[in-house]
Write a protein that holds these residues in place. Structure first.
Motif, mmCIF file in Angstrom:
data_model
loop_
_atom_site.group_PDB
_atom_site.id
_atom_site.type_symbol
_atom_site.label_atom_id
_atom_site.label_comp_id
_atom_site.label_asym_id
_atom_site.label_seq_id
_atom_site.Cartn_x
_atom_site.Cartn_y
_atom_site.Cartn_z
ATOM 1 N N TRP A 32 0.841 -1.209 0.000
ATOM 2 C CA TRP A 32 0.000 0.000 0.000
ATOM 3 C C TRP A 32 0.869 1.250 0.000
ATOM 4 O O TRP A 32 0.623 2.188 -0.765
ATOM 5 C CB TRP A 32 -0.926 -0.044 1.221
ATOM 6 N N VAL A 33 1.909 1.258 0.821
ATOM 7 C CA VAL A 33 2.809 2.418 0.869
ATOM 8 C C VAL A 33 3.599 2.534 -0.435
ATOM 9 O O VAL A 33 3.870 3.641 -0.906
ATOM 10 C CB VAL A 33 3.764 2.336 2.079
ATOM 11 N N ALA A 34 3.933 1.395 -1.040
ATOM 12 C CA ALA A 34 4.722 1.410 -2.278
ATOM 13 C C ALA A 34 3.973 2.089 -3.422
ATOM 14 O O ALA A 34 4.589 2.626 -4.346
ATOM 15 C CB ALA A 34 5.108 -0.008 -2.686
ATOM 16 N N ARG A 35 2.660 2.097 -3.376
ATOM 17 C CA ARG A 35 1.882 2.736 -4.448
ATOM 18 C C ARG A 35 2.133 4.232 -4.519
ATOM 19 O O ARG A 35 2.107 4.827 -5.586
ATOM 20 C CB ARG A 35 0.391 2.471 -4.248
ATOM 21 N N GLU A 36 2.336 4.872 -3.350
ATOM 22 C CA GLU A 36 2.647 6.303 -3.282
ATOM 23 C C GLU A 36 3.051 6.634 -1.854
ATOM 24 O O GLU A 36 2.601 5.974 -0.921
ATOM 25 C CB GLU A 36 1.450 7.161 -3.699
ATOM 26 N N PRO A 37 3.903 7.616 -1.671
ATOM 27 C CA PRO A 37 4.257 8.023 -0.309
ATOM 28 C C PRO A 37 2.992 8.431 0.449
ATOM 29 O O PRO A 37 2.078 9.028 -0.123
ATOM 30 C CB PRO A 37 5.177 9.227 -0.518
ATOM 31 N N ARG A 38 2.928 8.065 1.708
ATOM 32 C CA ARG A 38 1.752 8.353 2.537
ATOM 33 C C ARG A 38 2.157 9.256 3.690
ATOM 34 O O ARG A 38 3.228 9.091 4.274
ATOM 35 C CB ARG A 38 1.177 7.054 3.110
ATOM 36 N N SER A 39 1.277 10.178 4.035
ATOM 37 C CA SER A 39 1.558 11.022 5.193
ATOM 38 C C SER A 39 1.409 10.197 6.467
ATOM 39 O O SER A 39 0.700 9.177 6.489
ATOM 40 C CB SER A 39 0.602 12.213 5.238
ATOM 41 N N HIS A 40 2.080 10.647 7.504
ATOM 42 C CA HIS A 40 1.983 9.975 8.802
ATOM 43 C C HIS A 40 0.527 9.917 9.244
ATOM 44 O O HIS A 40 0.052 8.880 9.721
ATOM 45 C CB HIS A 40 2.855 10.722 9.820
ATOM 46 N N ALA A 92 10.442 9.996 5.515
ATOM 47 C CA ALA A 92 11.314 10.754 4.619
ATOM 48 C C ALA A 92 10.658 12.091 4.322
ATOM 49 O O ALA A 92 9.441 12.224 4.378
ATOM 50 C CB ALA A 92 11.540 9.985 3.324
ATOM 51 N N MET A 93 11.486 13.077 4.010
ATOM 52 C CA MET A 93 10.985 14.377 3.576
ATOM 53 C C MET A 93 10.966 14.376 2.055
ATOM 54 O O MET A 93 11.978 14.052 1.415
ATOM 55 C CB MET A 93 11.881 15.500 4.085
ATOM 56 N N ILE A 94 9.820 14.717 1.477
ATOM 57 C CA ILE A 94 9.659 14.734 0.027
ATOM 58 C C ILE A 94 9.243 16.137 -0.393
ATOM 59 O O ILE A 94 8.310 16.712 0.186
ATOM 60 C CB ILE A 94 8.600 13.706 -0.421
ATOM 61 N N ALA A 127 6.727 12.104 4.969
ATOM 62 C CA ALA A 127 5.932 11.014 4.417
ATOM 63 C C ALA A 127 6.514 9.681 4.854
ATOM 64 O O ALA A 127 7.658 9.588 5.277
ATOM 65 C CB ALA A 127 5.907 11.097 2.894
ATOM 66 N N ILE A 128 5.702 8.654 4.748
ATOM 67 C CA ILE A 128 6.141 7.283 4.975
ATOM 68 C C ILE A 128 6.380 6.677 3.599
ATOM 69 O O ILE A 128 5.499 6.723 2.730
ATOM 70 C CB ILE A 128 5.077 6.464 5.742
ATOM 71 N N VAL A 129 7.574 6.124 3.387
ATOM 72 C CA VAL A 129 7.959 5.580 2.084
ATOM 73 C C VAL A 129 8.529 4.170 2.260
ATOM 74 O O VAL A 129 8.966 3.795 3.341
ATOM 75 C CB VAL A 129 9.003 6.473 1.371
ATOM 76 N N VAL A 130 8.520 3.419 1.184
ATOM 77 C CA VAL A 130 9.096 2.077 1.198
ATOM 78 C C VAL A 130 10.609 2.183 1.036
ATOM 79 O O VAL A 130 11.107 2.963 0.223
ATOM 80 C CB VAL A 130 8.484 1.220 0.066
#
Length: 79
Positions: free
Chosen positions: A15-23, A52-54, A60-63
């Motif tokens: 799910w996270v891999a689809r797009e970065p998600r906010s906390h 990570a900062m995007i 954001a939460i990233v893979v």
């Protein structure tokens, strides 16, 4: 060869891999009242996702690369 992983952790990482998600989005979507069901905390502890900062998104939460490899090893689609 598949790495043994909790299916819910795999679902979360995918799910996270689809797009970065906010906390906040992660907390709202994956919250639980069960203290034994710590899917996203487990994924962080195992090194599959990280904060990570995007640019233009902020925190954001990233893979991580380990999370991407976990998905590949388990036949999950990685975009």
């Amino acid at each position: 060869m598949a790495v043994s992983a909790d299916p819910l952790v795999l679902d979360f990482v995918e799910w996270v891999a689809r797009e970065p998600r906010s906390h906040a989005e992660v907390l709202a979507t994956w919250k639980t009242s069960c203290p034994r069901l710590t899917i996203w905390e487990d994924a962080v502890d195992l090194g599959y996702v990280a904060r990570a900062m995007i640019a233009d998104v902020g925190a954001a939460i990233v893979v991580t690369p380990a999370g991407t490899q976990l998905l590949r090893d388990n036949g999950r689609v990685v975009s």
